[in-house]
Design an enzyme around this catalytic site. Structure first.
Site, PDB file in Angstrom:
ATOM      1  N   CYS A 227      32.531  34.786  43.939  1.00 57.35           N
ATOM      2  CA  CYS A 227      31.743  35.943  43.778  1.00 57.35           C
ATOM      3  C   CYS A 227      32.189  36.041  42.096  1.00 57.35           C
ATOM      4  O   CYS A 227      32.990  35.132  41.732  1.00 57.35           O
ATOM      5  CB  CYS A 227      32.072  37.130  44.671  1.00 57.35           C
ATOM      6  SG  CYS A 227      34.286  37.331  44.818  1.00 57.35           S
TER       7      CYS A 227
ATOM      8  N   ASN B  24      36.668  37.852  42.284  1.00 58.26           N
ATOM      9  CA  ASN B  24      38.012  36.999  43.368  1.00 58.26           C
ATOM     10  C   ASN B  24      38.638  38.520  44.169  1.00 58.26           C
ATOM     11  O   ASN B  24      39.797  37.601  44.405  1.00 58.26           O
ATOM     12  CB  ASN B  24      38.305  35.492  42.901  1.00 58.26           C
ATOM     13  CG  ASN B  24      38.718  34.669  44.114  1.00 58.26           C
ATOM     14  OD1 ASN B  24      39.511  34.563  43.540  1.00 58.26           O
ATOM     15  ND2 ASN B  24      37.893  35.199  45.254  1.00 58.26           N
TER      16      ASN B  24
ATOM     17  N   CYS C  29      37.127  40.686  46.720  1.00 57.25           N
ATOM     18  CA  CYS C  29      36.385  41.624  47.174  1.00 57.25           C
ATOM     19  C   CYS C  29      35.672  40.642  48.403  1.00 57.25           C
ATOM     20  O   CYS C  29      36.317  40.249  48.843  1.00 57.25           O
ATOM     21  CB  CYS C  29      35.395  42.719  46.563  1.00 57.25           C
ATOM     22  SG  CYS C  29      36.761  44.242  45.413  1.00 57.25           S
ATOM     23  N   ARG C  30      34.488  39.635  47.282  1.00 63.53           N
ATOM     24  CA  ARG C  30      33.429  39.678  49.003  1.00 63.53           C
ATOM     25  C   ARG C  30      34.131  37.935  49.056  1.00 63.53           C
ATOM     26  O   ARG C  30      34.589  37.850  50.521  1.00 63.53           O
ATOM     27  CB  ARG C  30      32.695  39.115  48.649  1.00 63.53           C
ATOM     28  CG  ARG C  30      31.326  40.561  48.053  1.00 63.53           C
ATOM     29  CD  ARG C  30      29.827  40.759  47.433  1.00 63.53           C
ATOM     30  NE  ARG C  30      30.199  40.381  45.703  1.00 63.53           N
ATOM     31  CZ  ARG C  30      29.479  39.999  44.857  1.00 63.53           C
ATOM     32  NH1 ARG C  30      28.326  39.665  45.438  1.00 63.53           N
ATOM     33  NH2 ARG C  30      29.871  40.288  43.660  1.00 63.53           N
ATOM     34  N   SER C  31      34.301  37.908  48.346  1.00 65.50           N
ATOM     35  CA  SER C  31      34.950  36.134  48.589  1.00 65.50           C
ATOM     36  C   SER C  31      36.367  36.049  49.379  1.00 65.50           C
ATOM     37  O   SER C  31      35.843  35.201  49.652  1.00 65.50           O
ATOM     38  CB  SER C  31      35.205  35.330  47.409  1.00 65.50           C
ATOM     39  OG  SER C  31      35.649  35.808  45.957  1.00 65.50           O
TER      40      SER C  31
ATOM     41  N   ASP D   6      28.290  43.848  46.737  1.00 61.95           N
ATOM     42  CA  ASP D   6      29.822  43.925  45.880  1.00 61.95           C
ATOM     43  C   ASP D   6      30.107  45.394  45.845  1.00 61.95           C
ATOM     44  O   ASP D   6      29.692  46.052  45.360  1.00 61.95           O
ATOM     45  CB  ASP D   6      29.830  43.639  44.594  1.00 61.95           C
ATOM     46  CG  ASP D   6      30.759  43.834  43.662  1.00 61.95           C
ATOM     47  OD1 ASP D   6      31.987  43.997  44.472  1.00 61.95           O
ATOM     48  OD2 ASP D   6      31.204  42.823  42.278  1.00 61.95           O
TER      49      ASP D   6
END
Length: 185
Positions: A34, A37, A39-41, A155
């Protein structure tokens, strides 16, 4: 000069061993990507690593930017994972050139990530063939019968905890489909 030559030989030998090991085993290496690095990934990484914990597969995550290098994931990411029985020890890092060799899948969360990854690959001289084969949108593993989520993992950083819960649900669904379609269990 001898020391430099020896280091190059060791580096090539280590790369060869890694590639041979990947070919000889059924293990796959997956990198979620993402922007920052945090939150999402790292959420997707933790979910998939938890799912594949008793397998030889390698799961990691990184960002296209270096804003949060060395930091733990966002507190809302960590709390969402913990509420679902998943722990993470991840520290943020930025995508590096060697990731294109090391990982079988480089999975990005949105179109901006995809564009940034392709730009970085082009600057580093990574072949178009490798990029086309390895770099994918996470939404490619969206179940066909699911209308709840789009293909882009939004995000949640500027949102609230409910956005992180939505991100968790979407990543969980995509991870389940990824494992099923790619035959990882």
């Amino acid at each position: 000069h001898r020391l430099i030559r020896r280091q190059r030989q060791m580096c090539i030998r280590d790369r060869f061993k890694y590639i041979l090991n990947c070919i000889m085993s059924d293990s796959k290496s997956i990198l979620f990507i993402c922007l920052g690095n945090i939150c999402r990934s790292p959420m997707a990484e933790a979910i998939l690593a938890h799912t594949l914990k008793d397998t030889p597969h390698n799961v990691d995550s990184c960002g296209t930017a270096s804003y949060h290098r060395g930091e733990s994931p966002d507190n809302r990411t960590v709390s969402t994972l913990l509420k679902n029985g998943i722990k993470t020890e991840h520290k943020a890092r930025q995508l590096k050139q060697s990731d294109f060799e090391k990982f079988d899948y480089l999975i990005c969360m949105d179109n901006n990530n995809l564009r940034n990854i392709k730009d970085m690959a082009r600057r580093w001289g990574v072949s178009k063939d490798i990029v086309d084969r390895k770099v994918k949108m996470f939404g490619e593993w969206k179940p066909k019968d699911n209308n709840k989520f789009g293909e882009v993992v939004e995000d949640p950083y500027y949102g609230d905890i409910t956005d992180f819960k939505t991100c968790f649900d979407q990543c969980s669904l995509f991870c389940k489909e990824f494992v099923s379609r790619e035959g990882l269990l």
